[in-house]
Write a protein that holds these residues in place. Structure first.
Motif, PDB file in Angstrom:
ATOM      1  N   VAL A  97      31.481  46.366  38.651  1.00 52.92           N
ATOM      2  CA  VAL A  97      31.983  45.077  38.178  1.00 52.92           C
ATOM      3  C   VAL A  97      33.493  45.034  38.332  1.00 52.92           C
ATOM      4  CG1 VAL A  97      32.159  43.496  36.222  1.00 52.92           C
ATOM      5  CG2 VAL A  97      30.095  44.894  36.508  1.00 52.92           C
ATOM      6  N   LEU A  98      33.983  44.034  39.049  1.00 52.39           N
ATOM      7  CA  LEU A  98      35.419  43.754  39.104  1.00 52.39           C
ATOM      8  C   LEU A  98      35.682  42.654  38.086  1.00 52.39           C
ATOM      9  CD1 LEU A  98      35.863  43.528  42.997  1.00 52.39           C
ATOM     10  CD2 LEU A  98      35.976  45.554  41.535  1.00 52.39           C
ATOM     11  N   SER A  99      36.577  42.897  37.127  1.00 51.20           N
ATOM     12  CA  SER A  99      36.761  41.921  36.061  1.00 51.20           C
ATOM     13  C   SER A  99      38.231  41.586  35.857  1.00 51.20           C
ATOM     14  CB  SER A  99      36.170  42.434  34.740  1.00 51.20           C
ATOM     15  OG  SER A  99      36.833  43.602  34.298  1.00 51.20           O
ATOM     16  N   GLY A 100      38.476  40.410  35.285  1.00 55.76           N
ATOM     17  CA  GLY A 100      39.833  39.979  34.974  1.00 55.76           C
ATOM     18  C   GLY A 100      39.808  38.939  33.875  1.00 55.76           C
ATOM     19  N   SER A 101      40.938  38.789  33.183  1.00 54.20           N
ATOM     20  CA  SER A 101      41.072  37.838  32.081  1.00 54.20           C
ATOM     21  C   SER A 101      41.877  36.628  32.526  1.00 54.20           C
ATOM     22  CB  SER A 101      41.765  38.498  30.879  1.00 54.20           C
ATOM     23  OG  SER A 101      41.031  39.619  30.417  1.00 54.20           O
ATOM     24  N   SER A 102      41.370  35.436  32.213  1.00 55.50           N
ATOM     25  CA  SER A 102      42.056  34.202  32.613  1.00 55.50           C
ATOM     26  C   SER A 102      43.111  33.756  31.613  1.00 55.50           C
ATOM     27  CB  SER A 102      41.036  33.073  32.784  1.00 55.50           C
ATOM     28  OG  SER A 102      40.501  32.688  31.527  1.00 55.50           O
ATOM     29  N   ALA A 103      43.045  34.269  30.365  1.00 57.53           N
ATOM     30  CA  ALA A 103      43.974  33.863  29.302  1.00 57.53           C
ATOM     31  C   ALA A 103      43.949  32.341  29.096  1.00 57.53           C
ATOM     32  CB  ALA A 103      45.394  34.342  29.593  1.00 57.53           C
ATOM     33  N   GLU A 104      42.777  31.728  29.296  1.00 56.69           N
ATOM     34  CA  GLU A 104      42.597  30.275  29.120  1.00 56.69           C
ATOM     35  C   GLU A 104      43.481  29.464  30.063  1.00 56.69           C
ATOM     36  OE1 GLU A 104      40.384  28.622  27.847  1.00 56.69           O
ATOM     37  OE2 GLU A 104      39.500  29.701  26.178  1.00 56.69           O
ATOM     38  N   GLU A 105      43.863  30.034  31.196  1.00 55.20           N
ATOM     39  CA  GLU A 105      44.688  29.328  32.172  1.00 55.20           C
ATOM     40  C   GLU A 105      43.837  29.009  33.403  1.00 55.20           C
ATOM     41  OE1 GLU A 105      48.100  31.675  33.085  1.00 55.20           O
ATOM     42  OE2 GLU A 105      48.767  31.809  30.990  1.00 55.20           O
ATOM     43  N   PRO A 106      43.576  27.718  33.672  1.00 47.69           N
ATOM     44  CA  PRO A 106      42.738  27.357  34.818  1.00 47.69           C
ATOM     45  C   PRO A 106      43.245  27.918  36.142  1.00 47.69           C
ATOM     46  CG  PRO A 106      43.013  25.471  33.369  1.00 47.69           C
ATOM     47  CD  PRO A 106      43.928  26.539  32.854  1.00 47.69           C
ATOM     48  N   ALA A 107      44.567  27.936  36.336  1.00 43.58           N
ATOM     49  CA  ALA A 107      45.105  28.453  37.589  1.00 43.58           C
ATOM     50  C   ALA A 107      44.798  29.940  37.731  1.00 43.58           C
ATOM     51  CB  ALA A 107      46.609  28.212  37.655  1.00 43.58           C
ATOM     52  N   ARG A 108      44.885  30.668  36.634  1.00 44.61           N
ATOM     53  CA  ARG A 108      44.583  32.098  36.660  1.00 44.61           C
ATOM     54  C   ARG A 108      43.095  32.318  36.921  1.00 44.61           C
ATOM     55  NH1 ARG A 108      45.707  37.094  38.062  1.00 44.61           N
ATOM     56  NH2 ARG A 108      45.015  38.671  36.577  1.00 44.61           N
ATOM     57  N   GLU A 109      42.255  31.497  36.314  1.00 43.06           N
ATOM     58  CA  GLU A 109      40.809  31.583  36.577  1.00 43.06           C
ATOM     59  C   GLU A 109      40.530  31.424  38.072  1.00 43.06           C
ATOM     60  OE1 GLU A 109      37.418  28.450  36.923  1.00 43.06           O
ATOM     61  OE2 GLU A 109      38.329  28.333  34.928  1.00 43.06           O
TER      62      GLU A 109
END
Length: 322
Positions: free
Chosen positions: A89-101
């Motif tokens: 699994v490659l995972s990451g956090s968006s921090a509630e930022e659509p651009a980061r998502e």
């Protein structure tokens, strides 16, 4: 593999059959191959195997914040299912930022992951269309995708859980019930507000509703304002775990009945224990990942919308009388 075949005195195809668990090899011969594998320290090249199958043996996971216990539980469940399928699994956090998502999702796609699990931060997912059209399956968890994107979705019963929380407080005699919710643009926050309003009916007083980020200064100001009203609330329903903890700090010992959405660590050790509506983040992660691997495996049926139940855990805080 050639060295194993030579050591065992068998054909290369025989070694391949033993390694891949295929039938057609005499047990004695298979045992001789396994002994050669062990003595030579041979291990199968999984990357090469899955690449020959047109896969990379990886999936991408985008969550809000891995530090949040809710999402860390979901993350772990995804990993547990993925490992049974031989995937990382490659995972990451968006921090509630659509651009980061979007950046995370497209980065995973550029690495040719076999599928995606996304907790969306925004409501525009048209950037995914080309990947979906190319055959990359995606599952949305906790929140649905934006308009125009038809993919599988796994959600909790947010509105129903909020209604159950308010109903519990009403059953214990409360009529002035405040609601502290997260930003109204967040799907789960909006759904919980809907459930709160449905349960309150004609008792709704908009002065007792506050929705914004769960920051201590803001929550304390909202509670101070509400408690200064001529007819202050006798109970409060908090819309997520971080808001519950923040509200407890902001109350500073002031006595209000309380029910929170999301369970949290040590909730049962406070005095009184905190009554909560408990979601199942592990169930969300497991169901979503099992569904994703069905899609990876070739299930091209209509998209599914799955809603998991929540449950009320009564511990004392929601049972305080007005």
């Amino acid at each position: 593999m050639k060295d194993v075949a030579s050591a065992a005195g068998v054909a290369l195809k025989t070694v391949s059959r033993v390694v891949n668990g295929e039938p057609g090899v005499h047990p004695t011969t298979a045992e001789r191959v396994r002994q050669a594998i062990e003595s030579l320290g041979y291990s199968r090249n999984e990357s090469a195997r899955v690449l020959r199958q047109g896969r990379t043996a990886t999936i991408g996971l985008v969550i809000e914040d891995v530090a949040d216990p809710f999402y860390s539980g979901l993350n772990r469940a995804v990993e547990d299912v993925a490992i049974t399928h031989g995937c990382l699994v490659l995972s990451g956090s968006s921090a509630e930022e659509p651009a980061r998502e979007r950046e995370l999702v497209l980065t995973f796609c550029s690495r040719r992951v076999d599928g995606l699990i996304v907790v969306p931060a925004g409501d525009d997912h048209t950037y995914l269309r080309s990947e979906l059209d190319a055959g990359t399956p995606a599952i949305f968890v906790d929140r649905p995708p934006g308009p125009g994107i038809d993919v599988d979705t796994v959600l909790s019963d947010n509105a129903g859980g909020a209604a159950a929380a308010v109903g519990h407080l009403l059953a214990h005699g409360h009529r002035r019930i405040a609601f502290l919710g997260d930003c109204p643009s967040i799907y789960t926050a909006a759904e919980r507000l809907t459930g709160y309003r449905a349960a309150m009916g004609g008792l709704i007083d908009d002065r007792l509703v506050a929705m914004a980020a769960p920051e201590l200064v803001r929550v304390r100001a909202d509670l101070d304002r509400m408690l200064a009203l001529p007819d202050p609330p006798t109970a409060v329903f908090t819309g997520n775990g971080r808001l519950t903890v923040t509200a407890l700090r902001a109350l500073g010992g002031r006595r209000l009945a309380l029910v929170g959405f999301d369970d949290f660590e040590l909730a049962d050790l406070l005095t009184p224990g905190v009554t909560v509506i408990a979601q199942d983040p592990i169930g969300l992660g497991r169901v979503a990942t099992e569904l994703l691997f069905r899609r990876i495996g070739g299930d091209h049926g209509p998209s599914e919308q799955i809603q998991l139940p929540v449950r009320l855990i009564a511990r004392g805080s929601g049972e305080l009388p007005p």
